[in-house]
Scaffold this active site. Structure first.
Site, mmCIF file in Angstrom:
data_model
loop_
_atom_site.group_PDB
_atom_site.id
_atom_site.type_symbol
_atom_site.label_atom_id
_atom_site.label_comp_id
_atom_site.label_asym_id
_atom_site.label_seq_id
_atom_site.Cartn_x
_atom_site.Cartn_y
_atom_site.Cartn_z
ATOM 1 C CG HIS A 64 -2.148 -0.951 1.150
ATOM 2 N ND1 HIS A 64 -2.612 -1.952 0.790
ATOM 3 C CD2 HIS A 64 -3.327 -0.942 0.130
ATOM 4 C CE1 HIS A 64 -3.140 -2.761 0.179
ATOM 5 N NE2 HIS A 64 -4.321 -1.799 -0.137
ATOM 6 C CD GLU A 81 -10.235 -7.761 -2.861
ATOM 7 O OE1 GLU A 81 -9.435 -6.590 -3.471
ATOM 8 O OE2 GLU A 81 -11.474 -7.252 -2.015
ATOM 9 C CG ASP A 133 -5.998 -8.392 -1.679
ATOM 10 O OD1 ASP A 133 -5.053 -9.307 -2.263
ATOM 11 O OD2 ASP A 133 -7.043 -7.393 -2.173
ATOM 12 C CB CYS A 157 -10.693 -0.724 -8.203
ATOM 13 S SG CYS A 157 -11.182 -1.852 -7.056
HETATM 14 C C1 PEP Z 1 -7.459 -4.787 -5.244
HETATM 15 O O1 PEP Z 1 -6.690 -6.042 -4.059
HETATM 16 O O2 PEP Z 1 -7.149 -4.638 -6.416
HETATM 17 C C2 PEP Z 1 -7.958 -3.783 -4.514
HETATM 18 C C3 PEP Z 1 -8.088 -2.361 -5.420
HETATM 19 O O3 PEP Z 1 -7.759 -3.444 -3.224
HETATM 20 P P1 PEP Z 1 -6.108 -3.084 -2.288
HETATM 21 O O4 PEP Z 1 -4.919 -3.199 -3.054
HETATM 22 O O5 PEP Z 1 -6.925 -2.415 -1.564
HETATM 23 O O6 PEP Z 1 -6.057 -4.396 -1.813
HETATM 24 MG MG MG Z 2 -7.748 -6.222 -2.471
#
Ligand code: PEP
Ligand code: MG
Length: 540
Positions: A188, A429, A453, A500
């Protein structure tokens, strides 16, 4: 001069001063001492220093955020004087003849554990505070600087690694670049770097003792290099390249206000991903058509207790109002895995990515979930809000969510509080969600594919493990086929589908996504105009 290479998370080049960030969880060694009095005197001095640091933080916080929020530093000051806590440390130094750092660290862990196991929620939350003051004492004993990021000039943040809760507390305007020894490109912190449009290098084999706060450095995110204490010649060269990069960015600005339309008239929505209310500025600055993913869990990070319904309501309302009618998709909390929060008391897990996280916490602890849903439903009255649920694996889970939604509605009705249940979608995901996406499409309003994910779970590659970066391949046929399958299943039921995850911003795939019929790409704000350019040039 010290030149090192790392893995590029976000391209770009900057020249500026270093701000060295040492980790909170220090590596404390147990050593035998011979003079307990001298050790106690060292501890006393570290305590006085801590009191002064906390006073400074308190005074600053009172001015900036008010007395109520600043009070936490007073609580820390009181805890530092607590007899039970100090006696435990003193006893350990005297009876075991060990160094103060070790005695403080062990006592801190014991007290924190004790608080965490109490029934009272307020006392539970104090576990994080004991850890915090113990870390502060250890830092002082080790002679490490208490880096005050709020006071710093815009700097290159250099650290061993950065957790989401550390980055979330930083004033983003003051970060020129990130350079870390560890971390993976799918963490992140990497996502945050992309969002803020700042160069970031990870996996840099750096000995943190060789650099210091204030030292000059060049971060060259185009060649994957960082140069500490650069020569004047290198600096001058870098400055020229900084200028060139800015020129390129200026050219992209001409795409503002233009449609996301291909040469043959196919259109797609390009939205942005955010983690906090203050990121809305980046969204507007980069002319995104909406917000496709607001990672609401960031509201829960970097604090001592759950955000209240009112705090959440204010945050969500502000975002939808600032977006003035444009779509805002808020994801319910995705805590767990790498996003750990002490007051959730999630406990240690062998396999956190496959553990107690996201919707699983919400379904097991509905009180936490209900508070967030109440805030979201109330905020939906103020703009174009959608909700999406993370980490879904089955139809049954969605049905259980709807049961909680029904309870929240009934409660709000009874209390005569104005609200609206907005569009509700889910993140795709997990491979399980892909395989039942035909059934899921019938009961939700939209899909948003979380490729970060989805790649991790499909390829069995831990997205946090830097050693596996070479194996983390979101271009794998399996992933691309899954995306196509999800898109087809959504469209069969007349639902829209977006992406996303970070892959949405992968310019090599923009044409393919258009061909697949993807309706929306939600990307880091800094990527919106780049994706728009790729769409406008696409031969679809
Ligand atoms: C993902 O898993 O692609 C996602 C957008 O969520 P995060 O990256 O916050 O796990
Ligand atoms: Mg995710």
């Amino acid at each position: 001069m010290l030149k090192l290479s790392g893995k590029v998370v976000y391209k770009g080049i900057v020249v500026g001063p270093v701000a060295l960030l040492k980790k909170d969880d220090q590596q404390v060694k147990r050593t035998k001492i011979t003079d307990a009095d001298a050790e106690l005197a060292r501890l006393g001095k570290a305590g006085e220093q801590a009191q002064a640091q906390l006073q400074k933080l308190y005074d600053k916080a009172v001015k900036e955020v008010g007395e109520a929020s600043a009070a936490i530093f007073e609580v820390h000051q009181m805890m530092l004087e607590d007899d039970d806590y100090l006696d435990a440390i003193h006893n350990m130094i005297r009876t075991e003849m060990v160094n103060a750092e070790y005695a403080v660290a062990v006592t801190g862990d014991n007290f924190s554990e004790m608080f965490a196991n109490m029934d009272d929620d307020y006392m539970k939350a104090r576990a994080a505070d004991v850890k915090d003051i113990s870390n502060r004492l250890v830092r002082n004993l080790m002679g490490q600087e208490d880096v005050d990021l709020t006071d710093m000039e815009p700097s290159i943040i250099v650290a061993d690694d950065l957790s989401p809760s550390e980055t979330v507390q930083m004033d983003k305007k003051k970060i020129l670049a990130f350079v870390t020894v560890h971390g993976s490109s799918n963490s992140h912190t990497a996502i945050l770097a992309r969002m803020m449009n700042i160069p970031a290098l990870i996996g840099v084999p750096l000995n943190l003792d060789e650099v210091y706060t204030g030292m000059k450095a060049v971060v060259d995110g185009l060649n994957g290099e960082v140069i500490f204490d650069p020569s004047e010649e290198i600096c001058a060269e870098a400055e020229v390249r900084v200028g060139e990069e800015q020129e390129k960015l200026k050219l992209l600005q001409t795409l503002k206000g233009k449609d996301n339309v291909t040469l043959f008239g196919k259109t797609i929505d390009i939205y942005a991903n955010i983690g906090s209310v203050s990121d809305v500025g980046y969204v507007l600055e980069n002319d995104a058509g909406g917000i496709g993913l607001f990672r609401s869990e960031f509201l829960y990070l970097g604090r001592d207790n759950f955000p209240t319904e009112e705090e959440q309501f204010q945050a969500y309302r502000q975002v939808v109002q600032m977006m003035a009618g444009k779509k805002v998709v808020i994801r319910t909390l995705d805590i767990g895995a790498d996003k750990q929060v002490d007051y959730f008391n999630l406990g240690k897990e062998d396999n956190p990515a496959m553990g107690y996280r996201a919707i699983r916490i919400c379904l097991k602890q509905p009180d936490i979930f209900k508070t967030q849903l109440r805030a979201l439903f109330r905020a939906a009255m103020y703009g174009n809000l959608s909700i999406m649920y993370p980490m879904i694996t089955s139809v049954e889970e969605v049905k259980k969510i709807y049961e909680v939604v029904a309870q929240v509605r009934a409660e709000l009705d009874e209390q005569q509080i104005p609200y609206k249940v907005p569009e509700q979608g889910i993140m795709i995901e997990t491979p399980a969600a892909v395989m039942v996406s035909d059934e899921l499409a019938e009961i939700v309003d939209f899909f948003s594919i979380g490729t970060n994910d989805l790649t991790q779970y499909t390829l069995a590659v831990d997205r946090q493990n830097a050693k596996l970066d070479d194996f983390y391949n979101p271009h794998h046929k399996a992933i691309l086929r899954m995306i196509q399958m999800v898109a087809d299943n959504a469209h069969k039921c007349g639902k829209w589908v977006g992406i996303c995850g970070e892959l949405g911003a992968d310019l090599e795939l923009t044409e393919e996504f258009l061909r697949m019929g993807i309706d929306e790409l939600s990307v880091a704000p800094s990527m919106v105009l780049k994706v728009r350019k790729a769409v406008r040039e696409a031969d679809v």
